[in-house]
Design an enzyme around this catalytic site. Sequence first.
Site, short mmCIF file in Angstrom:
data_model
loop_
_atom_site.label_atom_id
_atom_site.label_comp_id
_atom_site.label_asym_id
_atom_site.label_seq_id
_atom_site.Cartn_x
_atom_site.Cartn_y
_atom_site.Cartn_z
N LEU A 318 0.97 -1.28 -0.02
CA LEU A 318 -0.02 0.13 0.04
C LEU A 318 0.85 1.12 -0.06
O LEU A 318 0.17 2.39 -0.38
CB LEU A 318 -0.86 0.12 1.21
CG LEU A 318 -2.06 -1.04 1.26
CD1 LEU A 318 -2.80 -0.88 2.52
CD2 LEU A 318 -2.68 -1.23 -0.06
N GLY A 319 2.11 1.08 0.46
CA GLY A 319 2.76 2.37 0.37
C GLY A 319 4.22 2.13 0.81
O GLY A 319 4.55 0.98 1.16
N ASP A 465 -4.03 -6.74 13.04
CA ASP A 465 -2.69 -7.08 12.46
C ASP A 465 -1.47 -7.39 13.20
O ASP A 465 -0.50 -6.65 13.07
CB ASP A 465 -2.51 -6.05 11.12
CG ASP A 465 -1.48 -6.40 10.32
OD1 ASP A 465 -1.51 -7.80 9.98
OD2 ASP A 465 -1.09 -5.73 9.46
#
Length: 670
Positions: A318-319, A465
């Site tokens: 994602l980044g 997570d």
Amino acid sequence: VALAAQRTRTRRQHHSRSVSSGRTFPMSTATAPMASSTSVAASSARPRRVGRACRPPRSSSSTSDLASSSARASGTAALMKTSRAFAPARARGASGVVRARVTTTERPTADAKRGGGSSAGVSDISSQIKDVRALMEEDEDLNTLMQGLRGTNIDDSDFAADGVQMQVVDLSGMQSDGEDDALPLYYDPELIAKYWRRRPAAVTQRVVQLLSIAGGFISGILSDIVMKRTEQNSVKRAIQLRDIVTSLGPAYIKLGQALSIRPDILTPAAMNELQKLCDKVPSFDNKIAFDTLEAQLGCKWQDVYSELGPDPVAAASLGQVYKGVLKETGDVVAVKVQRPAVLETVSIDLYLIRRLGIALRKVPQVNTDVVALLDEWAERFFEELDYVKEGENQTNFAASIKEDLPQVVVPKTYMEWTRRKVITSEWLDGEKLSQSTADDVGDLVNIGVICYLKQLLDTGFFHADPHPGNLIRTPDGRLAILDFGLMTNIDDNIKFGMIEAIAHLIHKDYEAIVEDFVTLDFIPEGVDLKPILPPLSRVFDQALAGGGAKNINFQEVAADLAQITFDYPFRIPPYFALIIRAIGVLEGIALVGNPEFALVDEAYPYISKRLLTDDSPRLRESLRYMVYGKGQVFDADRLIDVLEAFESFRIASRMSQGKTADKAAAAAAA
């Protein structure tokens, strides 16, 4: 804890010699029976108190110290309330004296309890869990499942392997017709479908991309479904998926990782392969990253950061993350910048997967509602794309544990320099807890267990997570938790239901446990529970009785469980899969340094604290049930278990907070 256990054994030996079976003791109407039994600071000159009051006085370091503390006061108050409301084994005489009949017998040994009985002590359950775990590790499939749930196979590298390329949507030819023709920033399958139906060329391009990468895999899946070889080829397909998924893009990476903790969907071997998925991909061009950063902040990056980069320290699907220094304060920060075209790539992939799921509804061999599972997961996945939401999660989580768990550190979020595609957070130095060789790793694991229990049973704001890469040991000996993009909210009904289930399990009340499965969303409401009870009772009896773990026939247990899940709408709720992962990861780290680690030993003190200090009616009822049981007979030993666990929690908490303060002072001095 060892000293507390020794004191417990000494008291019970003294008690078995001092109190005759079936004796009746009077007590004042001003004090409820359960509250009376907590007056452990009373001297032996007051033998008229119920049960345990005839023990000799304790030293100042024992539970008598607890009696003078505010925590003990709140616990006693909870006991008094519970006893006044629920204590069944008492009668009020004309003289205004309450008489409680307490049946006291010689406490059975662990071996005796394994041979039968209506309830099991916490120490017995702990011992049985260790035995069962050792036996499970001898079974290849079960051991693979356990290793997978502990995150042992997760690849937490900072970057992808050489040669890996990620395909994303080409935005160059896509035009928007205005605000009414834009992708939603939240998950709405209808709006997403409407958007992409207007762009058939982009959809066709993406389909070609996917087929060029995964054509063989997709045809293999369809062949397995038609030939009814889904389970037989699950490992083969998992290996194929693992090899190609990084190139497919972030949606497939995240979906694969979500499936890797679902034993109700995949076989243990397939889970094991998907656990090896790497969420790391090649970093994208620094110029694109800095252009995105400046567009989001609305200024040159030099106006905010005195130092930044120049290269990322880590890259994910994602980044990617840069290390920098805030110009205004001089604070060292981590700056995460979102990858370009992520929203478009994720949404078009979800659109295509959902269309495939709708088509699979017509295939009789597919029993799983793929669309429902996808929608449930995608809603939370979309939240990960909003870094403002992640920053808020980080701030709220830190506030929720600040008072009770100063040993846990969460990076500060600089919200003024955080946008949807950029998040600026405090930089934390440290080493991964799973790789640390420090002497205090065991203590930090225990703190981690309490932290996740607090999320699960108290705040309801759950870090979803918890893989090993997100648990860090800081230089000052604290536990740092990272990455708050994926969070789950657990409502009060589930929180209280878990504590009730623990009480029912200890008392082997299987009828109540079946009801708990409905409360906890394992079984839908309205299902006839009577047929489920016999096979479920056999499963629990195998695990908790009948001569210990050595006599458990795992083939019979597996057959019973398989029959239950086949005959009844039994499912693993998504929140519970995340809980299994969180606790499994912590257990896996703990077992490296302490093979005798048992989760129940660390969890029960915190549960006792909740039972004794929470005024909610359901937890008061759980406390009453914990002490009286299904047969409504007061069990002084069980009460002592609860009080001892509460005391150990209080002492351990006080000691760990003191150690944290000392370490922080030493680190500051250094």
